[in-house]
Motif scaffolding. Sequence first.
Motif, PDB file in Angstrom:
ATOM      1  N   ALA A  95       0.833  -1.212   0.000  1.00 54.89           N
ATOM      2  CA  ALA A  95       0.000   0.000   0.000  1.00 54.89           C
ATOM      3  C   ALA A  95       0.863   1.254   0.000  1.00 54.89           C
ATOM      4  CB  ALA A  95      -0.933  -0.006   1.209  1.00 54.89           C
ATOM      5  N   ASP A  96       1.965   1.222   0.741  1.00 56.01           N
ATOM      6  CA  ASP A  96       2.863   2.378   0.787  1.00 56.01           C
ATOM      7  C   ASP A  96       3.513   2.645  -0.572  1.00 56.01           C
ATOM      8  OD1 ASP A  96       2.247   2.810   3.430  1.00 56.01           O
ATOM      9  OD2 ASP A  96       4.058   1.855   4.217  1.00 56.01           O
ATOM     10  N   ARG A 102       0.926   7.397  -6.247  1.00 55.91           N
ATOM     11  CA  ARG A 102      -0.271   8.242  -6.358  1.00 55.91           C
ATOM     12  C   ARG A 102      -0.002   9.664  -5.867  1.00 55.91           C
ATOM     13  NH1 ARG A 102      -2.494   5.517 -10.124  1.00 55.91           N
ATOM     14  NH2 ARG A 102      -3.302   3.493  -9.501  1.00 55.91           N
ATOM     15  N   LYS A 103       0.792   9.776  -4.827  1.00 58.44           N
ATOM     16  CA  LYS A 103       1.113  11.103  -4.295  1.00 58.44           C
ATOM     17  C   LYS A 103       1.926  11.892  -5.316  1.00 58.44           C
ATOM     18  CE  LYS A 103       3.072  13.498  -0.370  1.00 58.44           C
ATOM     19  NZ  LYS A 103       3.931  13.439   0.794  1.00 58.44           N
ATOM     20  N   ALA A 104       2.905  11.243  -5.937  1.00 53.72           N
ATOM     21  CA  ALA A 104       3.717  11.912  -6.960  1.00 53.72           C
ATOM     22  C   ALA A 104       2.843  12.317  -8.150  1.00 53.72           C
ATOM     23  CB  ALA A 104       4.839  10.987  -7.421  1.00 53.72           C
ATOM     24  N   GLU A 105       1.931  11.437  -8.542  1.00 56.63           N
ATOM     25  CA  GLU A 105       1.004  11.724  -9.645  1.00 56.63           C
ATOM     26  C   GLU A 105       0.149  12.949  -9.321  1.00 56.63           C
ATOM     27  OE1 GLU A 105      -2.953   9.497 -10.292  1.00 56.63           O
ATOM     28  OE2 GLU A 105      -1.551   8.460 -11.620  1.00 56.63           O
ATOM     29  N   PHE A 117      -8.801  11.457  -6.777  1.00 57.92           N
ATOM     30  CA  PHE A 117      -9.614  10.268  -6.522  1.00 57.92           C
ATOM     31  C   PHE A 117      -8.706   9.067  -6.260  1.00 57.92           C
ATOM     32  CE2 PHE A 117     -11.831   6.424  -7.571  1.00 57.92           C
ATOM     33  CZ  PHE A 117     -13.125   6.613  -7.107  1.00 57.92           C
ATOM     34  N   ARG A 118      -7.728   8.863  -7.139  1.00 57.62           N
ATOM     35  CA  ARG A 118      -6.815   7.726  -6.974  1.00 57.62           C
ATOM     36  C   ARG A 118      -5.985   7.864  -5.697  1.00 57.62           C
ATOM     37  NH1 ARG A 118      -7.001   7.911 -12.871  1.00 57.62           N
ATOM     38  NH2 ARG A 118      -5.425   9.542 -12.913  1.00 57.62           N
ATOM     39  N   LEU A 119      -5.623   9.097  -5.343  1.00 65.79           N
ATOM     40  CA  LEU A 119      -4.900   9.317  -4.091  1.00 65.79           C
ATOM     41  C   LEU A 119      -5.783   8.960  -2.896  1.00 65.79           C
ATOM     42  CD1 LEU A 119      -2.314  10.338  -2.675  1.00 65.79           C
ATOM     43  CD2 LEU A 119      -3.351  12.615  -2.660  1.00 65.79           C
ATOM     44  N   ALA A 132      -8.003  10.070   3.442  1.00 68.40           N
ATOM     45  CA  ALA A 132      -8.719   9.541   2.276  1.00 68.40           C
ATOM     46  C   ALA A 132      -9.983  10.362   2.036  1.00 68.40           C
ATOM     47  CB  ALA A 132      -9.063   8.070   2.488  1.00 68.40           C
ATOM     48  N   ARG A 133     -10.694  10.660   3.103  1.00 63.58           N
ATOM     49  CA  ARG A 133     -11.933  11.431   2.981  1.00 63.58           C
ATOM     50  C   ARG A 133     -11.649  12.845   2.479  1.00 63.58           C
ATOM     51  NH1 ARG A 133     -17.024  10.463   4.704  1.00 63.58           N
ATOM     52  NH2 ARG A 133     -18.346  12.266   5.020  1.00 63.58           N
TER      53      ARG A 133
END
Length: 150
Positions: A95-96, A102-105, A117-119, A132-133
Amino acid sequence: MGGKITYVFLATVLVLVFGVVGMEGVLLLLTGEPAAMGMGAVAFLLPAVGGWFLWKNTRFARQAGRLATELEAEGGLPVDDLKRTEGGRIDRDSADEVFARRKAETEDSPEDWRCWFRLAVAYHDARDTPRARKAMQRAIALHEGRPVSA
């Protein structure tokens, strides 16, 4: 689908409880005793606050669901290729890794609701529900064209 059924069932039960509490509030108000009337007035506050909370959460879930449907139609939903433990839980290291991507994206395209959304999904997979929320709320706001605070 099971999650939706559970949500609808629990929301229905909650609305019924709000109705019972409201009726009890009416009965307490009709007693004419000051203490009971005070409790009756407060009994109306519980369904009001609970109803607002239920409405906000239902609205959030529906908006997130719409984004998921749109992203799925575009072929942009994140693929669940995470490693899992024997018990079925998502492996933390896996997950990490996905979260870092995702964070870089998202840092590269901060105005794209799809990235947010993906993040949000990556935060959820990493068991960080509050973030997440917030990420999903940001995705919804960007999708709707509402201003987003930094």
